[in-house]
Design a protein around this motif. Structure first.
Motif, PDB file in Angstrom:
ATOM      1  N   LEU B  70     -36.373  -8.209  -5.419  1.00 47.58           N
ATOM      2  CA  LEU B  70     -36.489  -6.739  -5.400  1.00 47.58           C
ATOM      3  C   LEU B  70     -36.039  -6.157  -6.738  1.00 47.58           C
ATOM      4  CD1 LEU B  70     -36.872  -4.104  -3.589  1.00 47.58           C
ATOM      5  CD2 LEU B  70     -34.416  -4.254  -3.153  1.00 47.58           C
ATOM      6  N   LEU B  71     -35.004  -6.779  -7.331  1.00 51.39           N
ATOM      7  CA  LEU B  71     -34.443  -6.262  -8.579  1.00 51.39           C
ATOM      8  C   LEU B  71     -35.098  -6.895  -9.811  1.00 51.39           C
ATOM      9  CD1 LEU B  71     -30.674  -6.252  -7.513  1.00 51.39           C
ATOM     10  CD2 LEU B  71     -32.353  -4.405  -7.321  1.00 51.39           C
ATOM     11  N   ARG B 200     -26.928  -4.917 -11.778  1.00 57.39           N
ATOM     12  CA  ARG B 200     -27.321  -3.588 -11.310  1.00 57.39           C
ATOM     13  C   ARG B 200     -26.228  -3.110 -10.351  1.00 57.39           C
ATOM     14  NH1 ARG B 200     -32.900  -2.927 -11.191  1.00 57.39           N
ATOM     15  NH2 ARG B 200     -32.525  -0.844 -10.372  1.00 57.39           N
ATOM     16  N   VAL B 204     -27.086   0.612  -6.759  1.00 58.74           N
ATOM     17  CA  VAL B 204     -27.956  -0.481  -6.305  1.00 58.74           C
ATOM     18  C   VAL B 204     -27.157  -1.476  -5.459  1.00 58.74           C
ATOM     19  CG1 VAL B 204     -29.227  -2.524  -7.100  1.00 58.74           C
ATOM     20  CG2 VAL B 204     -29.657  -0.276  -8.139  1.00 58.74           C
ATOM     21  N   LEU B 312     -32.885   1.112   1.650  1.00 60.03           N
ATOM     22  CA  LEU B 312     -33.761   0.638   0.574  1.00 60.03           C
ATOM     23  C   LEU B 312     -34.529   1.777  -0.086  1.00 60.03           C
ATOM     24  CD1 LEU B 312     -35.212  -2.577   2.291  1.00 60.03           C
ATOM     25  CD2 LEU B 312     -33.305  -2.422   0.676  1.00 60.03           C
ATOM     26  N   PHE B 315     -35.257   2.133  -3.840  1.00 66.60           N
ATOM     27  CA  PHE B 315     -36.047   1.141  -4.584  1.00 66.60           C
ATOM     28  C   PHE B 315     -37.523   1.487  -4.567  1.00 66.60           C
ATOM     29  CE2 PHE B 315     -32.294  -1.125  -2.950  1.00 66.60           C
ATOM     30  CZ  PHE B 315     -31.720  -1.476  -4.170  1.00 66.60           C
ATOM     31  N   LYS B 321     -39.833  -5.065  -1.517  1.00 63.84           N
ATOM     32  CA  LYS B 321     -39.299  -4.034  -0.632  1.00 63.84           C
ATOM     33  C   LYS B 321     -39.992  -4.090   0.725  1.00 63.84           C
ATOM     34  CE  LYS B 321     -38.619   0.956  -0.194  1.00 63.84           C
ATOM     35  NZ  LYS B 321     -38.509   2.227  -0.944  1.00 63.84           N
TER      36      LYS B 321
END
Lengths: 336, 336
Positions: B70-71, B200, B204, B312, B315, B321
């Motif tokens: 996701l990151l 992050r 986050v 979430l 994001f 996600k």
């Protein structure tokens, strides 16, 4: 016998010098221990406190503290780390007593008897986690590496011992490997981390590791011998406990290796739990005497005690060194 | 319901998208797990492997891996850390089964039944130590802090649950605190550490923690509901296990709170282990239906599942996600 100059000729070696050396540090460690065994769940400090305040000698943290003094380390990091070492030790004791089904330790009923196995397992896990929290607060990855590795080795040693349980033909080398892991690894780590915080790595770190490791083996061997000669009043557990539990310790290994076929059959039956009456214990004690099982176990212990002392050879004479030397002399003289 | 665009309208949510997302990473994690559960003591990989290769979904490491995706984290640190998370989870399962005296897990006999409680306790300790060794190798004190804290919280939650055992008057808030500690803390940590390695932190990190924590609670609540409605074939354990073990879970807490004096007396007797026949279980199921104990437990689970999804929100949309969202939808749809 360096330490003899520090005490009256002929006086028995004792832990007094090392206890005096670290007395103020130990107060600080005890404060950390008391603070960090707290929890919102009342059962945790209650159960942990039973063992932690239950008359243990705090040997392992004592070694960290004395080693820090030996190196003239001027800071206070040893306090949290010695508390972490004691938490790891306490966690392993809680789990050991569950594993062995022990009912007495240090002259008191064990936690597993009072609060049950589940609570002992879980509070052990809690203390183990707290030990790592303390190390993380200290912030040294090297210390974390030393103690996480020691913890894994201890667990391996315990499993190895479980596998060897009641196996009367366990070899002496195998037995030394087991106690090197389950007992000596934490003594070695407790001493070694003092070198890390004092930034004296390399030779000094290895010397302290060797001191702790050999001392730990010596302590365990003397414990094994004492189990066949002591009484409950001095040890806090009954004579012959290891015998009745089928624990194959060095005295038994030596007597078995040196025994006749008939004697070996007896030891086999005894370790399998089929001959564990008081008469059987008397017979076992007679066999140990016949084959020098106790005397030679103590001789082995003295060998490791001397190695511990010799490992300190690189350090200059002084109060801290003398105290560490006498602690090793004490370790091997307890049973005389 | 972001994820719906990624699956056929009306198809049940599944773990397939998240499993596809992390498939190659999970291979790397499995390689670490296999490598690090080895030991010279054969019983250790044998026992650990029984549970580790025993059909678990690897949910917690999956969350670490998916959060790293996701990151857009480009490195490989998540592999060792996800393995550490799975080792901590496995250690707690081994100890849980000892604590509960469980005989079945994931459709197989438990390790404590096959190898005995002592081996399960000690191999759990070994895996826990190995988890810390992996974290130390990674070298992030922040990750070590998150996971050592989570481990202490898990142990506290387990002790808290032990204390509350068979206490039918356990409040809903107390129960949520227990599962927040014993189950959700590791999910939260598993997600949070992905933010640390991806550098992050702050918002986050907190968002991922909230995702994991709420997802963990949702999973546990659905498990609690399923225990009263599923059968052994789907769950790997029998229906009514919690009932017979006197585990006071949310369905019971709700039915007890809403029940008559007579019904409360029944729940009290049942949780104390005095009314646990098949007829008693049928009566319990009827009382749960009467008071919506199962339906409302699932409603609560959906609430936490939705909170996980909403966490979430910060994001950007994308495959990772969507997969995490659908995992949360899956968590709360399993029992329908």
């Amino acid at each position: 016998m360096t330490a003899e100059i520090h005490r009256l000729k002929g006086a028995a070696p004792s832990l007094d010098p090392i206890m005096r050396l670290v007395a103020s540090d130990m107060n600080a460690v005890n404060a950390v221990i008391l603070d960090r065994m707290q929890s919102q769940i009342p059962l945790i400090p209650e159960l942990a406190g039973h063992l932690i305040s239950g008359g243990g000698k705090r040997l392992r943290p004592m070694i960290t503290l004395a080693a820090a003094r030996l190196l003239d380390y001027p800071g206070t990091r040893q306090h949290k780390l010695a508390a972490a070492v004691e938490f790891i030790h306490t966690a392993t004791l809680l789990h050991d007593d569950v594993v062995d089904g022990s009912d007495m330790r240090r002259g008191k009923r064990t936690a597993n008897i009072i609060w049950g196995n589940p609570a002992s397992v879980l509070v052990g896990d809690f203390l183990f986690s707290r030990a790592f929290e303390l190390m993380v607060e200290d912030g040294s990855l090297k210390v974390l590496k030393i103690l996480s590795n020691a913890s894994a080795v201890i667990a391996e040693g315990e499993v190895d011992q479980l596998t060897a349980q009641r196996q009367v033909s366990t070899s002496e080398d195998k037995y030394l490997a087991i106690i090197g892991a389950k007992t000596a690894a934490l003594f070695a780590a407790a001493a070694r981390i003092a070198a890390v915080i004092a930034e004296r790595e390399g030779e000094v770190e290895d010397a302290l590791d060797a001191y702790g490791r050999n001392l730990g083996i010596a302590f365990q061997l003397v414990d094994d011998a004492i189990d066949y000669v002591s009484d409950e009043a001095t040890m806090g557990k009954g004579v012959g406990d290891d015998f009745r539990d089928g624990k194959v310790t060095l005295p038994v290994i030596l007597a078995y290796a040196r025994g006749s076929a008939e004697e070996r059959a007896f030891w086999h039956d005894a370790m399998m739990g089929r001959r564990i009456s008081d008469d059987d214990l008397s017979h076992a004690t007679a066999l140990l005497a016949k084959h020098n099982g106790i005397a030679d176990t103590l001789e082995h212990a003295r060998h490791y005690g001397q190695r511990a002392i010799d490992a300190l050879g690189i350090f200059p004479a002084g109060v801290a060194k003398a105290a560490l030397v006498e602690a090793a002399e004490f370790a091997v003289s307890r049973a005389y």
